[in-house]
Structure formats: C-alpha cells, structure tokens
Design a protein around this motif. Structure first.
Motif, PDB file in Angstrom:
ATOM      1  N   LEU A 235      -7.466  11.197  -5.912  1.00  0.00           N
ATOM      2  CA  LEU A 235      -8.112   9.965  -5.469  1.00  0.00           C
ATOM      3  C   LEU A 235      -7.339   9.280  -4.356  1.00  0.00           C
ATOM      4  CD1 LEU A 235     -10.185   7.600  -5.920  1.00  0.00           C
ATOM      5  CD2 LEU A 235      -8.557   6.694  -7.587  1.00  0.00           C
ATOM      6  N   PHE A 236      -6.011   9.249  -4.464  1.00  0.00           N
ATOM      7  CA  PHE A 236      -5.201   8.502  -3.513  1.00  0.00           C
ATOM      8  C   PHE A 236      -5.042   9.251  -2.185  1.00  0.00           C
ATOM      9  CE2 PHE A 236      -3.875   7.379  -7.831  1.00  0.00           C
ATOM     10  CZ  PHE A 236      -4.224   6.039  -7.820  1.00  0.00           C
ATOM     11  N   VAL A 237      -5.004  10.565  -2.236  1.00  0.00           N
ATOM     12  CA  VAL A 237      -4.973  11.360  -1.006  1.00  0.00           C
ATOM     13  C   VAL A 237      -6.268  11.150  -0.223  1.00  0.00           C
ATOM     14  CG1 VAL A 237      -4.958  13.716  -0.067  1.00  0.00           C
ATOM     15  CG2 VAL A 237      -3.388  13.098  -1.918  1.00  0.00           C
ATOM     16  N   ILE A 238      -7.398  11.164  -0.937  1.00  0.00           N
ATOM     17  CA  ILE A 238      -8.695  10.940  -0.295  1.00  0.00           C
ATOM     18  C   ILE A 238      -8.760   9.536   0.299  1.00  0.00           C
ATOM     19  CG2 ILE A 238     -11.170  10.658  -0.759  1.00  0.00           C
ATOM     20  CD1 ILE A 238     -10.892  12.928  -2.807  1.00  0.00           C
ATOM     21  N   ALA A 239      -8.277   8.548  -0.458  1.00  0.00           N
ATOM     22  CA  ALA A 239      -8.305   7.163   0.033  1.00  0.00           C
ATOM     23  C   ALA A 239      -7.464   7.009   1.297  1.00  0.00           C
ATOM     24  CB  ALA A 239      -7.802   6.215  -1.058  1.00  0.00           C
ATOM     25  N   ILE A 240      -6.311   7.648   1.333  1.00  0.00           N
ATOM     26  CA  ILE A 240      -5.442   7.564   2.512  1.00  0.00           C
ATOM     27  C   ILE A 240      -6.109   8.224   3.719  1.00  0.00           C
ATOM     28  CG2 ILE A 240      -3.283   8.395   3.532  1.00  0.00           C
ATOM     29  CD1 ILE A 240      -2.019   8.095   0.713  1.00  0.00           C
ATOM     30  N   GLY A 241      -6.595   9.457   3.516  1.00  0.00           N
ATOM     31  CA  GLY A 241      -7.191  10.193   4.632  1.00  0.00           C
ATOM     32  C   GLY A 241      -8.424   9.515   5.192  1.00  0.00           C
ATOM     33  N   LEU A 242      -9.359   9.146   4.316  1.00  0.00           N
ATOM     34  CA  LEU A 242     -10.582   8.490   4.774  1.00  0.00           C
ATOM     35  C   LEU A 242     -10.296   7.081   5.275  1.00  0.00           C
ATOM     36  CD1 LEU A 242     -13.189   9.614   2.065  1.00  0.00           C
ATOM     37  CD2 LEU A 242     -12.654  10.668   4.266  1.00  0.00           C
ATOM     38  N   GLY A 243      -9.275   6.438   4.692  1.00  0.00           N
ATOM     39  CA  GLY A 243      -8.887   5.103   5.157  1.00  0.00           C
ATOM     40  C   GLY A 243      -8.392   5.132   6.589  1.00  0.00           C
ATOM     41  N   ILE A 244      -7.665   6.174   6.953  1.00  0.00           N
ATOM     42  CA  ILE A 244      -7.205   6.328   8.339  1.00  0.00           C
ATOM     43  C   ILE A 244      -8.408   6.375   9.282  1.00  0.00           C
ATOM     44  CG2 ILE A 244      -6.129   7.953   9.968  1.00  0.00           C
ATOM     45  CD1 ILE A 244      -4.170   8.694   7.706  1.00  0.00           C
TER      46      ILE A 244
END
Length: 365
Positions: free
Chosen positions: A270-279
């Motif tokens: 979840l947190f990897v996805i949030a970081i990547g898409l957040g960028i």
C-alpha cells in the motif's frame, strides 16, 4: 549568450512550478528505498522498491496528462484563493485520500472488516489485500468509467460549443445537445451493453456501480452550481469556488481509479503504491497550475478537444477492463497520442490563421 539566458529562464520557470513536485520526488524515492531495505534487508530490495516507485510515478503522469488539461480548463475560471486551495488541500486529498484511504475503504467494505483491520491486512498480508482489491475491480471500473464518460460527453454535447476540431463529428454532436439528456441516454446504453457481456453477479455489480457513477456526476454537477451560485450571492465573486473545487476532486478521483488498480500489477504494498502514485499526482497538480498561468489552452485551439477525446477513450477502456485485461501502457499511449494530434492541429491552425485569438476576443468568444 541569448540561448544560455533563454535556457536559464526556462529552467527557472519549470522549477517555479514544479518545486514541490521535485521535493516530493526526492523524499518519496528516498522513503521508497528505505522501505525496500527495511522490508528485505538488502540493497537489491531497496533499489527494487526505488525503481517501482519511479515507474509508478511515470505511469501516473502518463495516464493523467489529459486530467491536467481538463483540470486547467475548470481551474482557470476559479478564484485565485480556490486555485491555491486546489494545489494545497487538493494534493492532500489526492495523495492520502485516493492512494491510501480509498484502497483501504474498498478492502474494508469488500471484506466486511473495519478500517484498522484493512490497514493490518495491507501491512502484514499484502497478497490477500491485493486479491480483495482485484475482486472489487468491476465495481470500481464501472463507477469511474461512468463518471468520466459523462465528463467527456458533456463537453461535446454543448449547444454553445463553436470551436470544433473534428468538424464533421463535433458539429453534429453540438446540434444534438438540444435534445435534453441525450448524453445520459448514450451512457445508459453503454452500461446496458457492457453489463450484458458479464455473468450474473458481475453484471449486477457493474450496472449498480455504473449507475451510481452516473448519479454521482449529476449530483456533483448540480451541487457545484448551487454552491457556486450561493457563494456568488454571499461574497460577490465570479464562478469557481467550493462547487468547482468539489467537482475537480471527484474528477481527480475518477481518473485515479485506473492508476490505483493498475499499480497492484507492480506492487502489493500500500505504501509503495501511495509513494509512486503520489509522485505522479504532484506533477499533474503542478502541470495544471502551469497550464492556467501560461494560458496554454487559449494558445492551442484544439488541445482541450484532444483531452476530452482521451477521457472518453479512457472511460470505454475502464468499461472494457471488466471483460479483459488492457495494459495501462496502452491507455496512456492512446491518451498521449490524441493530445499530441490535437496539439499538432493547433500549431497548424495558428500558422494558417495568425491573430485568431485577438479576432475571437474581439467577438467576445
């Protein structure tokens, strides 16, 4: 010397608009690498997560360029105060709301568990978490597809629309706009068609979610008009306040559905996805503000058209993804191609019709 000065000005202009995006990229990639190292205990693991975050950021930008253009179209009519709020409050909603809270809410509803249990599932059982998200894909795609389809249809079915890129098609759509609710009828026909291609339970899920997406568009659009009309009476400001802000956020959410679901193909964390898409979300926000400040949409006559065609294609693809897997790269390439063609057409029009902007402004267009 002049070339060097011009290059410096371009770099400074880019840095001005993308400062926060650059900073979040650095912090996000560093967090991704740390998370990878903490999870695997190896440098290879850190580099792997670092690369996944980078790819997810690029994926989000490629899928959301048309989103930036549509956002800019709405944002240019908003007050400076609400423009700033879109860049600040909006990015918090986009990064944390859609990339973290939304997937957790989907899992909590689908698995009939509380949000805390859904968060524990995401942290300690990422594979099970991803499976539940995947099973909810039909409803998510149907809801987002209907909302985006209405956004695209509303642009072309407009009796006041005078500028047409594909003249033979758009002029006819503009005329049919006098038939009240024609775009709603078309979306309902598409919903019926795709639901008939699915088996029993999935067909019911698709139709229910798609109709909720349609109703959400109508509710948000109606609410936006009421809120902005009330704000205009109370504060004597022009159109573009709370109602437009809410509409933009729901629109952003609909664009995010595809990216959030597609991200699970690269990572179940979840947190990897949030970081990547957040960028990616930061760059889309910054690009939107730049398009507004530079008045890019006013300089390139058909750029909006390309973006709205891309939205309709994305909506159809979201419907079709309930029947088959369509790689996100295809969605991104189609959207980018439509925007590129509209940009090239705009350049050709500018060359063939110098001074067209001044002429249209003189006629009040």
């Amino acid at each position: 010397m002049r070339i060097v000065i011009s290059f410096q000005r371009i770099v400074m202009a880019i840095f001005r608009y993308f400062t926060w995006a650059f900073l979040f990229t650095i912090v996000g990639l560093a967090l991704g690498a740390w998370l990878g190292y903490e999870t695997t205990g190896t440098v290879e693991g850190a580099l792997s997560v670092f690369f996944i975050c980078l790819v997810l950021g690029i994926l989000e930008i490629s899928l959301s360029f048309d989103n930036a253009i549509v956002n800019a179209r709405i944002l240019r009519d908003m007050t400076p105060r609400w423009q700033r709020r879109f860049l600040t409050w909006g990015i918090i909603i986009a990064v944390f709301g859609m990339r973290i809270i939304f997937p957790l809410a989907v899992v909590a509803i689908a698995a009939w568990i509380d949000p805390i249990s859904a968060l524990r599932l995401a942290i300690f059982q990422p594979a099970e978490y991803a499976r539940i998200i995947g099973e909810a894909h039909t409803g998510i795609a149907a809801f987002g597809g209907s909302f985006l389809m209405m956004v695209g249809m509303k642009y072309f079915f407009d009796v006041e629309k005078e500028v047409h890129w594909i003249q033979v098609l758009e002029s006819r759509l503009s005329k049919f706009a006098s038939v009240q609710g024609v775009e709603i009828g078309i979306v309902l026909l598409l919903i019926l068609f795709f639901s008939r291609q699915l088996p029993g339970d999935e067909a019911h899920t698709f139709m229910t979610a798609a109709i909720y997406g349609l109703l959400t568009f109508l509710a948000v659009e109606g609410l936006g008009e009421v809120l902005d009309a009330t704000q205009e009476q109370m504060e004597t400001v022009h159109k573009g306040g709370l109602g437009a802000f809410i509409y933009l956020e729901v629109l952003d959410a609909s664009f995010s559905f595809d990216g959030v679901i597609g991200a699970f193909a690269l990572s179940t964390n979840l947190f990897v996805i949030a970081i990547g898409l957040g960028i990616g979300a930061f760059y889309v926000r910054s690009l939107t503000i730049m398009l507004v400040d530079k008045q890019t949409l006013g300089q390139y006559r058909y750029l909006e058209h390309g973006a709205f065609y891309a939205i309709i294609v994305l909506a159809v693809i979201m419907y079709a993804q309930t029947l088959m897997h369509i790689p996100e790269v295809i969605t991104g390439l189609i959207g980018a191609a439509l925007i590129l063609f509209s940009f090239v057409s705009s350049l050709r029009y500018n060359k063939a019709n110098p001074g067209w902007q001044e002429k249209e402004e003189a006629h009040g267009r």
